[in-house]
Design an enzyme around this catalytic site. Sequence first.
Site, mmCIF file in Angstrom:
data_model
loop_
_atom_site.group_PDB
_atom_site.id
_atom_site.type_symbol
_atom_site.label_atom_id
_atom_site.label_comp_id
_atom_site.label_asym_id
_atom_site.label_seq_id
_atom_site.Cartn_x
_atom_site.Cartn_y
_atom_site.Cartn_z
ATOM 1 N N GLU A 29 0.841 -1.191 0.000
ATOM 2 C CA GLU A 29 0.000 0.000 0.000
ATOM 3 C C GLU A 29 0.882 1.249 0.000
ATOM 4 O O GLU A 29 1.747 1.404 0.875
ATOM 5 C CB GLU A 29 -0.879 -0.026 1.262
ATOM 6 C CG GLU A 29 -1.756 1.189 1.389
ATOM 7 C CD GLU A 29 -2.350 1.313 2.795
ATOM 8 O OE1 GLU A 29 -2.173 0.406 3.619
ATOM 9 O OE2 GLU A 29 -2.981 2.357 3.051
ATOM 10 N N SER A 57 -5.061 -4.705 0.975
ATOM 11 C CA SER A 57 -5.604 -6.041 0.771
ATOM 12 C C SER A 57 -4.520 -7.027 1.202
ATOM 13 O O SER A 57 -3.974 -7.774 0.403
ATOM 14 C CB SER A 57 -5.948 -6.166 -0.727
ATOM 15 O OG SER A 57 -6.673 -7.314 -1.013
ATOM 16 N N GLU A 58 -4.206 -6.986 2.500
ATOM 17 C CA GLU A 58 -2.992 -7.640 2.980
ATOM 18 C C GLU A 58 -2.924 -9.130 2.668
ATOM 19 O O GLU A 58 -1.864 -9.661 2.334
ATOM 20 C CB GLU A 58 -2.831 -7.430 4.494
ATOM 21 C CG GLU A 58 -2.460 -6.006 4.895
ATOM 22 C CD GLU A 58 -3.645 -5.056 4.939
ATOM 23 O OE1 GLU A 58 -4.793 -5.507 4.706
ATOM 24 O OE2 GLU A 58 -3.439 -3.860 5.222
ATOM 25 N N PHE A 81 2.464 -1.063 8.707
ATOM 26 C CA PHE A 81 2.489 -1.321 10.146
ATOM 27 C C PHE A 81 2.515 -2.832 10.419
ATOM 28 O O PHE A 81 1.804 -3.603 9.751
ATOM 29 C CB PHE A 81 1.275 -0.703 10.833
ATOM 30 C CG PHE A 81 1.407 0.788 11.027
ATOM 31 C CD1 PHE A 81 2.060 1.306 12.145
ATOM 32 C CD2 PHE A 81 0.903 1.670 10.090
ATOM 33 C CE1 PHE A 81 2.190 2.676 12.318
ATOM 34 C CE2 PHE A 81 1.030 3.042 10.254
ATOM 35 C CZ PHE A 81 1.678 3.553 11.367
ATOM 36 N N HIS A 127 -1.480 0.086 15.865
ATOM 37 C CA HIS A 127 -0.315 0.462 15.069
ATOM 38 C C HIS A 127 0.982 0.358 15.860
ATOM 39 O O HIS A 127 1.982 0.953 15.487
ATOM 40 C CB HIS A 127 -0.467 1.896 14.536
ATOM 41 C CG HIS A 127 -1.618 2.069 13.600
ATOM 42 N ND1 HIS A 127 -2.904 2.254 14.030
ATOM 43 C CD2 HIS A 127 -1.679 2.065 12.244
ATOM 44 C CE1 HIS A 127 -3.709 2.375 12.981
ATOM 45 N NE2 HIS A 127 -2.993 2.254 11.886
#
Lengths: 326, 325
Positions: A29, A57-58, A81, A127
């Site tokens: 991203e 869209s990990e 992160f 995070h």
Amino acid sequence: MPRKASVDAIREALRSEMQRDESVVVMGEDVKLAVFAGTRWLHREFGDERVINTPISELAVAGAGIGAAATGIRPVIDLMFGTFLYLALDQIANQAGAMRYMFGGQTKLPLVFMTVNGSGISAGHHHSQPMHPLFMNMPLIKVIVPSTPYDAKGLLITAIRDDNPVLFLSPLALGSLRGEVPDETYTIPLGEAAIRREGDDVTICTVGAMSRRCMEAARTLAKEGIECEVIDLRTLKPWDKACLLRSVRKTGRFVAVDESFPVCGAASEWAATVAEKAFQHLRAPVQRVSNLDVPLPFSPVLESAAVPTTERIVDAVRRCMQAEPA
Amino acid sequence: MSDVQPAVALDIYRRVLNIRRFEEEVGRLFTAGELPGVVHLYIGEEAVAAGVCAALRDDDYVTSTHRGHGHVLAKGGDLNRTMAEIFGKETGYCRGKGGSQHIADFSIGMLGACGIVGGGMPIATGAGLSIKLRKTDQVSVAFFGDGAANEGSFHESLNLASAMTLPVIFVCENNQYGEFTPARDTMNIEDIAVRAGGYGMPGHIVDGTDALEVHAVVNQAVTRARNGEGPTLIEAKTHRRGGHAEGEEAFLAGQTYRLPEEEEMARLRDPLLILHERILHEGVADAHALENIEQETTRRVADAVTFARESPWPAEESVLEDTWA
């Protein structure tokens, strides 16, 4: 030697390997705009095909990295992160770590997952979490947590050249820290610790952002006449057991300092290893200094209380020194 | 009627029959207690793997599912090494480390079966990305079931493949059950193919019990992918002949879950019989030629069982082999 920030060291590592090997691609991203700057500007030199902005869209991005790595590409997946790794866990745990073994050695997976790790900027629980113990617990995944810009560059280059899945977890707290980094390309072997300070009284083992805090603690303790040996493991898997055990056999005292949750954290693994292999050399009970067992709070005051502080490290060393052998 | 060359029809017939006889044998071996672990048979769905793989080249990629034996064989996998892997033997594709749900043959682009529902889809997408980056005209196929269409990996993979215009063909084998639950109870749509529209790619529905129909539809998608026009979703409506897993009666405890009319359809819409009939009816080959293929297939499957039985177990030391490259 020029002084550079960690993110610049990371960018130099990526640039070096993208120049050297055209199968290296960076994707994730916003890797072009690059929030953490490590991948910034690379697309200007290497183009949109090799520096790929993906959807948020990990799971698919991680899996796509695996599929690409199995078919001739050397992807570096930047998931930003560390906590976003949770969204990609199925692909990392069930596939990346297992595929080569599960398929009887048929494939190699030259693949790097890159994120920031841990707390330090009041980013809140979503995070700020330390991710490394989770991946230490997965067979055949390599885990790197550098603590200096110099190490970040050399270890990332090694990771990219490695034919196995590697997690490169860069401490969030060290993002702007500057250090000496040569301009040229160099590698640092995985599984080789750095002894940051030599000492005869207590061994402190740590990794990542806690390395600096352990050094602060060691300086404080030196004023009291307590000499700490500070070992920065740099890579958690594989890890330099021999270095740790040599040191503990010399000092007879061990404090494990790790910025992760206390149950089954990295410190637990180091402590267990010392108990197994160097028990007879111990002159005091092993001490662990880890995060408190709570989610990472937001307020700076609470956040710094939740992770190992210099004071807690100093106290742990003192407890070691006060304990009498049975 | 699709316009099929006789050689292609016979090639597909061999693939269908190969899978059918192989899987029947696996079922018998499981019942006889010869196989460790669990097996999920592909009987009833052969037309999908056979029709798809006959449209592919050796250097094209596929990813598979927990019900993956058929995909391995249809892609050209070796019967002996597949059977030996199901036995857990050293001579198996994965040296006994994968088993029924983790068979791969990278030399023919078979990138692995997968025990996680939907788990192969992002990997097939990544193979598609690799094809695009290497600028070849290969294609990548993700086989998955109706159950996987409700996984995040389905939605993320379709979106990624479409956003990046990747040469990926998503082949949904809608056998109408996710494990023991009818698909109609788990999604509020009749056709999974409609989801293609949500991701900006063509979606096709095909009779997944007719291998020649599957082949025709997949050919279009392959052409589209090879031309760099992007992914396609194909929903092949099919039936699982047996249960979710062999031996499931043991934990069903007398409960039933198949709808009687669907079970009847599964018997009627037998892909092997349908193809057999079409080949005879259309004069592609005569009964004698098909009988020869039958005998040859039966012999090869029997040979595979002998090979697997006589193969050695993996040496215990090999548990620490095939680790880091």
